[in-house]
Every structure is written in structure tokens, then in C-alpha cells.
Design an enzyme around this catalytic site. Structure first.
Site, PDB file in Angstrom:
ATOM      1  N   TRP A 102      -6.619   8.715   3.025  1.00 22.98           N
ATOM      2  CA  TRP A 102      -5.780   7.526   3.525  1.00 22.98           C
ATOM      3  C   TRP A 102      -6.305   6.960   4.667  1.00 22.98           C
ATOM      4  CZ3 TRP A 102      -4.954   4.500  -0.389  1.00 22.98           C
ATOM      5  CH2 TRP A 102      -4.287   5.032  -1.550  1.00 22.98           C
ATOM      6  N   ASP A 172       0.898   5.699   9.066  1.00 21.72           N
ATOM      7  CA  ASP A 172       1.026   5.380   7.837  1.00 21.72           C
ATOM      8  C   ASP A 172       1.683   6.444   7.348  1.00 21.72           C
ATOM      9  OD1 ASP A 172       0.897   5.072   5.079  1.00 21.72           O
ATOM     10  OD2 ASP A 172      -1.243   5.181   4.973  1.00 21.72           O
ATOM     11  N   LYS A 196       6.367   6.079  -3.040  1.00 20.66           N
ATOM     12  CA  LYS A 196       6.625   7.573  -2.760  1.00 20.66           C
ATOM     13  C   LYS A 196       7.819   7.990  -2.616  1.00 20.66           C
ATOM     14  CE  LYS A 196       2.020   7.131  -2.552  1.00 20.66           C
ATOM     15  NZ  LYS A 196       1.035   6.297  -1.922  1.00 20.66           N
TER      16      LYS A 196
HETATM   17  C1  PLP Z   1      -0.135   5.620  -1.661  1.00 20.75           C
HETATM   18  C2  PLP Z   1      -0.558   5.602  -0.334  1.00 20.75           C
HETATM   19  C3  PLP Z   1      -1.240   4.442   0.463  1.00 20.75           C
HETATM   20  C4  PLP Z   1      -1.504   3.300  -0.644  1.00 20.75           C
HETATM   21  O1  PLP Z   1      -0.579   2.404  -1.002  1.00 20.75           O
HETATM   22  P1  PLP Z   1      -0.812   0.894  -1.670  1.00 20.75           P
HETATM   23  O2  PLP Z   1       0.519   0.709  -2.112  1.00 20.75           O
HETATM   24  O3  PLP Z   1      -1.162   1.659  -2.858  1.00 20.75           O
HETATM   25  O4  PLP Z   1      -1.544   0.196  -1.044  1.00 20.75           O
HETATM   26  C5  PLP Z   1      -1.668   4.400   1.854  1.00 20.75           C
HETATM   27  N1  PLP Z   1      -1.390   5.403   2.381  1.00 20.75           N
HETATM   28  C6  PLP Z   1      -0.901   6.587   1.945  1.00 20.75           C
HETATM   29  C7  PLP Z   1      -0.796   7.696   2.942  1.00 20.75           C
HETATM   30  C8  PLP Z   1      -0.362   6.683   0.539  1.00 20.75           C
HETATM   31  O5  PLP Z   1       0.017   7.508   0.207  1.00 20.75           O
END
Ligand code: PLP
Length: 360
Positions: A102, A172, A196
Site C-alpha cells: 500500500w 494511511d 476495514k
Molecule cells: C484497503 C487499503 C487501501 C485501498 O483502499 P481503496 O478504498 O480500495 O482505495 C489503501 N491503503 C490501505 C492500507 C488499505 O488497507
């Protein structure tokens, strides 16, 4: 069929109480004869939903007043692009710590608009450890330093916030937000895709220190500016109202659980049980450095990949679903977010021990 234990990495399991409340309110919300998704986002009723969700998440994370809270759309990935557009001057350097898939993707998106300096890169070690802080090469005058506190795919987590000096820290937190208390003051920006630990996919929660809102260059269209969204209460256009409502229900559920200190205690215990089951088995293996093992995403392998399919089908038959690991890591991955009950982890641990006994 009842509820299963769903270990999906995302979109992930939601608290049953939240789903039941949403179900009960689906056709007749607050005695209005409509669902919450069928009313104007400008109506007083919805503004109340939005404001309550913001107030609750501010309370849960102790967000200081000089931080704006935004509810945006487009997923965390869209923010990979919007962050450099909003926070960096054209041509300015932005620093990225790459510890997994990511953060690597975040850096790749930023490259289209900014000069990306990769501060450290864990790829050589297959992203199983965080490169030592002393080896990080931060640049002078970076617009910000970006990192991913929990790499969802590799199961690699920072258990402390890294010190990066003067540049604002951008995190993030998609797969770790609300799993424990954090000191928001240590960050310039915190953002998280909802699917999540918050609610339905598509929604993104952003916490932005207000002084950073002024950085946006004039070339960025208003709809893509954090500053305009902050000014308009994230309602520059129609927001994802139903997702915002569900997020609000999740925040209230978290408050009923006792808040983030209580969640942290449960999450720490859930993760410890699972890692113990792996390490103590002499059968399963988790490749991540112990100091950086994730509380939320626990990858593990079987001694023989030939058994993966058997493991998955037997687990599914036992009501333990979505355990297949990411293709880049292989094996299994159990995502044990806030909404995964401890009983789900206990059931998985028992199944794993039984499976190892029968196949070991
Ligand atoms: C799931 C995830 C993303 C991507 O999220 P989207 O909604 O599909 O853009 C980005 N960063 C992390 C750490 C994630 O777990």
C-alpha cells in the site's frame, strides 16, 4: 444460515449490532417512512447524522479543534493522488516510507504529480520488517512524509509513531484506524478508507491539520481540494450518505464498547492468541519481524502449500471464511479488525490446532 466468522481483509466484517440496527431502520428511519438513503443530504435530519458521526469520531480519537474531519469518497487510493496535489507545491519533494504494497502504491500515485523521494524501502526483505529508522533518508524541505502504519497485505504494523522531524506526517491508517488510541497531534494528515474498520467501501475518513488546508495550489480544481471540502462540511456535492450513516453507527458501537482504549486491549489479546497459535504450533509460520506484527492482519503459511486448498475448504465448512492470503504473500491471512469478535479468533485458533494435528 446464520452469521459466519468473516476474516476478509476488506471490505470486512461489520459489527452485527450495527447491521441489525441498519436492517431495522432500513424502510422506516426515525419514523419518517423513508430510509436514511432516500433523503436530501441538505435536510436537517441528515445534517444531524453527519454532525453526530463527526462528533463521535472526534471524541473517539480525541481530535483537536485545529484539525478538520472530512468524509470523502473515492477510497484511500484516490487520496494517494489527492494528497500530493493538495499538500505539495508543484515540483516540491514528497517523502515516502515504503514498507509494503500500500505505501508502494501511494508513492506510485504521487509520482505523477510530485517529486517522490523513497525514504526507505523494505522490498528487499519482502516487506517483513520496517527498515531501521537510522537508515531513513529524509529530504530537506519535503512537503510531507507519508507512511502506512499498518500494511494490510503483509501484516506489518508500526506500534509507535515514527519521529520524522519538521515535515508533517501523513498516515494511511485504512486498516488500523480506531483499533487503538492515537495521538492525532503527531500527524499532519490521517486518512482511512472505510471498508476495514469504519463501514462501507468508497467512503474515506480524513483528519487534516487546518493550517495544511491553505497549501493547495490554484491549479487544483475546487472539487479536489480539502480546503473546499472542509469549508462545505464535506458536502461540495452529494456525499455517500448511507455509508456516512453506517460509519456513524460504527462510531456509536465503538463508544458502547468503551472507546479505543478498550478496543486496544481486546485487539492486543486477539492478536496475541493468534500469533501464539502460529508460533507455538511448529506447523504454521508468520514471516513478519515480531516487533512489527500487525494486530489487524495476520498472514500465515502452512508447511506445504499443497494443503492450502484443503485448509480453506475445511475452514469454510467450519464457518471460518475468507482466509485466503494475498497472492503476493501466499498462504493464509486472518484479518481480525475491531468487528471480529474474540470468539471468532478462538474458533480459528481451535480449528488451526485441530487441522495441524490431523495433517501434521
Ligand atoms: C484497503 C487499503 C487501501 C485501498 O483502499 P481503496 O478504498 O480500495 O482505495 C489503501 N491503503 C490501505 C492500507 C488499505 O488497507
Amino acid at each position: 444460515m446464520g452469521r459466519i466468522f468473516n476474516f476478509s481483509a476488506g471490505p470486512a466484517t461489520l459489527p452485527l449490532e450495527v447491521l441489525e440496527q441498519a436492517r431495522d431502520e432500513m424502510t422506516d428511519w426515525q419514523g419518517r417512512g423513508v430510509s436514511v438513503m432516500e433523503i436530501s443530504h441538505r435536510s436537517k435530519a441528515f445534517i444531524n447524522v453527519a454532525a453526530q458521526a463527526e462528533a463521535d469520531v472526534r471524541e473517539l480519537l480525541a481530535v483537536p479543534d485545529d484539525y478538520a474531519v472530512l468524509f470523502l469518497q473515492g477510497g484511500a487510493t484516490q487520496q494517494f493522488a489527492l494528497l500530493p496535489m493538495n499538500l505539495a507545491a508543484p515540483g516540491q519533494v514528497v517523502d515516502y516510507v515504503v514498507t509494503g504494497q500500500w505505501s508502494k502504491k501511494a508513492a506510485a500515485e504521487a509520482r505523477a504529480v510530485s517529486k517522490v523521494n523513497v525514504v526507505a524501502d523494505g522490498a528487499a526483505g519482502n516487506f517483513t520488517d520496517v527498515p531501521a529508522r537510522a537508515s531513513w533518508r529524509l529530504s530537506d524541505g519535503a512537503a510531507y512524509v507519508h507512511y502506512c502504519p499498518n500494511e494490510t497485505i503483509g501484516g506489518l504494523e508500526f506500534h509507535e509513531v515514527p519521529d520524522v522531524g519538521m515535515a508533517p506526517l501523513v498516515a494511511d491508517m485504512s486498516s488500523t484506524i480506531l483499533s487503538r488510541p492515537v495521538d492525532v497531534r503527531k500527524f499532519g494528515v490521517i486518512y482511512a478508507g472505510a471498508q476495514k474498520n469504519i463501514g462501507p467501501a468508497g467512503l474515506v475518513l480524513m483528519i487534516v491539520r487546518r493550517d495544511l488546508l491553505d497549501r493547495v495550489p490554484e491549479t487544483v480544481p475546487p472539487i479536489l481540494r480539502y480546503a473546499s471540502q472542509a469549508k462545505e462540511g464535506s458536502m461540495l456535492n452529494t456525499p455517500p450518505t448511507y455509508s456516512w450513516y453506517i460509519a456513524g453507527l460504527v462510531f456509536q458501537w465503538l463508544k458502547r464498547q468503551g472507546g479505543l482504549a478498550c478496543m486496544a486491549e481486546v485487539n492486543r489479546r486477539k492478536a496475541a492468541k493468534l500469533y501464539q497459535a502460529i508460533d507455538g504450533s511448529g506447523y504454521y509460520r508468520n514471516p513478519v519481524a515480531k516487533a512489527h506484527r500487525s494486530w489487524m492482519n495476520v498472514p500465515f503459511t502452512l508447511p506445504d502449500a499443497e494443503l492450502d486448498a484443503v485448509f480453506l475448504s475445511e475452514a469454510a465448512a467450519a464457518g471460518l471464511a475468507e482466509l485466503k492470503g494475498h497472492r503476493s504473500v501466499g498462504g493464509m491471512r486472518a484479518s481480525i479488525y475491531n468487528a471480529m469478535p474474540e470468539a471468532g479468533v478462538d474458533a480459528l485458533v481451535a480449528f488451526m490446532a485441530d487441522f495441524a494435528r490431523r495433517h501434521g
